[in-house]
Design an enzyme around this catalytic site. Structure first.
Site, PDB file in Angstrom:
ATOM      1  N   CYS A   1       0.849  -1.219   0.000  1.00  0.00           N
ATOM      2  CA  CYS A   1       0.000   0.000   0.000  1.00  0.00           C
ATOM      3  C   CYS A   1       0.868   1.247   0.000  1.00  0.00           C
ATOM      4  O   CYS A   1       0.558   2.238  -0.679  1.00  0.00           O
ATOM      5  CB  CYS A   1      -0.899   0.020   1.235  1.00  0.00           C
ATOM      6  SG  CYS A   1      -1.961  -1.416   1.350  1.00  0.00           S
TER       7      CYS A   1
ATOM      8  N   ARG B   1      -7.778  -4.417  -3.182  1.00  0.00           N
ATOM      9  CA  ARG B   1      -7.337  -3.245  -3.966  1.00  0.00           C
ATOM     10  C   ARG B   1      -8.319  -3.041  -5.112  1.00  0.00           C
ATOM     11  O   ARG B   1      -8.155  -3.593  -6.200  1.00  0.00           O
ATOM     12  CB  ARG B   1      -5.913  -3.463  -4.497  1.00  0.00           C
ATOM     13  CG  ARG B   1      -4.907  -3.671  -3.389  1.00  0.00           C
ATOM     14  CD  ARG B   1      -3.496  -3.898  -3.896  1.00  0.00           C
ATOM     15  NE  ARG B   1      -2.709  -4.505  -2.817  1.00  0.00           N
ATOM     16  CZ  ARG B   1      -2.191  -3.842  -1.798  1.00  0.00           C
ATOM     17  NH1 ARG B   1      -2.329  -2.528  -1.725  1.00  0.00           N
ATOM     18  NH2 ARG B   1      -1.526  -4.463  -0.842  1.00  0.00           N
TER      19      ARG B   1
HETATM   20  C1  BEZ Z   1       0.647  -4.640   1.847  1.00  0.00           C
HETATM   21  O1  BEZ Z   1       1.845  -4.812   1.871  1.00  0.00           O
HETATM   22  O2  BEZ Z   1       0.137  -3.580   1.492  1.00  0.00           O
HETATM   23  C2  BEZ Z   1      -0.255  -5.771   2.210  1.00  0.00           C
HETATM   24  C3  BEZ Z   1       0.132  -7.047   1.887  1.00  0.00           C
HETATM   25  C4  BEZ Z   1      -0.689  -8.108   2.248  1.00  0.00           C
HETATM   26  C5  BEZ Z   1      -1.874  -7.881   2.925  1.00  0.00           C
HETATM   27  C6  BEZ Z   1      -2.255  -6.563   3.225  1.00  0.00           C
HETATM   28  C7  BEZ Z   1      -1.449  -5.514   2.861  1.00  0.00           C
END
Ligand code: BEZ
Length: 241
Positions: A58, A141
């Site tokens: 994110c 997402r």
């Molecule tokens: C992230 O790195 O944004 C992420 C990865 C896996 C689950 C939730 C967020």
């Protein structure tokens, strides 16, 4: 089925579809309160969700969006983020990004577009951003393209582990604007400067007429007609000066 019969589990799966009016909501964001989509009438919006603040994928996405915000603005498009986190978490995360994080050559990145706090999941549920098979507590997402009259024009979903492709988000935006402006469709992998598609004629006779035309149309068969569309013309019509 009447709405009172919809179970909690089904409610989570509610989502707008392409061509629907974007569901209305009021929300608190890092840039103040917004009323969506009304506040954005006359402009395009990309409403997107991310799983959680202070997570790496994110973070890389937010830095990229912020880096590209001006480019999207030039294409008459606002960015609006959302996660199931509170306002103070959002503020702390964005400050940390600015102060500490470097990614892909970007640093000191300030996120100026609104990030919605959605602890109640009110917006996330309206937009089908919670997909329980993936996570019951974090938004996937999701990317909603909403046009200047508040209609959902495209939707892209990615799982939690997969960061979005920003070239594709921008390409999709410009392609939809080009379709609207020039009454054409855009073929696979289209980018400004590439040939565009003229919708099938509907009858062989009309298609034949088209094939005989000396206009710049190129018809390989009745259902497959393309024409050139100058890149500079596309960009000059779409991008703000
Ligand atoms: C992230 O790195 O944004 C992420 C990865 C896996 C689950 C939730 C967020």
């Amino acid at each position: 089925m009447n709405t009172s019969e919809i179970t909690k589990e089904q409610e989570v799966f509610t989502m707008p579809r392409i061509g629907d009016k974007a569901p209305q909501f009021n929300a608190i964001t890092t840039q103040g309160e917004i009323n969506f989509p009304d506040d954005y009438k006359g402009e395009w919006s990309i409403l997107f969700s991310h799983p959680a603040d202070f997570t790496p994928v994110c973070t890389s996405e937010f830095m990229t969006f912020a880096h590209l915000e001006e480019k999207f603005k030039k294409a008459n498009c606002n960015l609006i983020g959302l996660s199931i986190d509170g306002l103070y978490s959002h503020i702390a995360w964005l400050r940390t990004i600015k102060d500490k994080i470097t990614f892909n050559g970007m640093e000191k990145i300030e996120v100026k577009f609104p990030l919605i706090e959605d602890i109640s999941m009110n917006v996330a549920k309206k937009y089908g951003m919670i997909q329980p098979g993936e996570s019951k507590t974090q938004a996937v997402r999701a990317v909603f393209f909403v046009d200047p009259v508040g209609i959902v024009r495209a939707i892209i979903y990615y799982p939690l582990s997969l960061g979005r492709n920003f070239d594709e988000l921008y390409r999709a935006l410009i392609a939809m604007q080009t379709s609207d402006k020039f009454n054409v469709a855009t073929p696979a992998d289209w980018n400004p400067g590439d040939d565009v598609i003229i919708s099938p004629a509907g009858s062989c006779g009309v298609a034949q007429d088209r094939m005989n035309q000396t206009e710049e149309l190129k018809c390989d068969d009745w259902f497959f007609c393309t024409k050139k569309l100058d890149k500079e013309l596309v960009l000059s019509e779409i991008l703000k000066k």
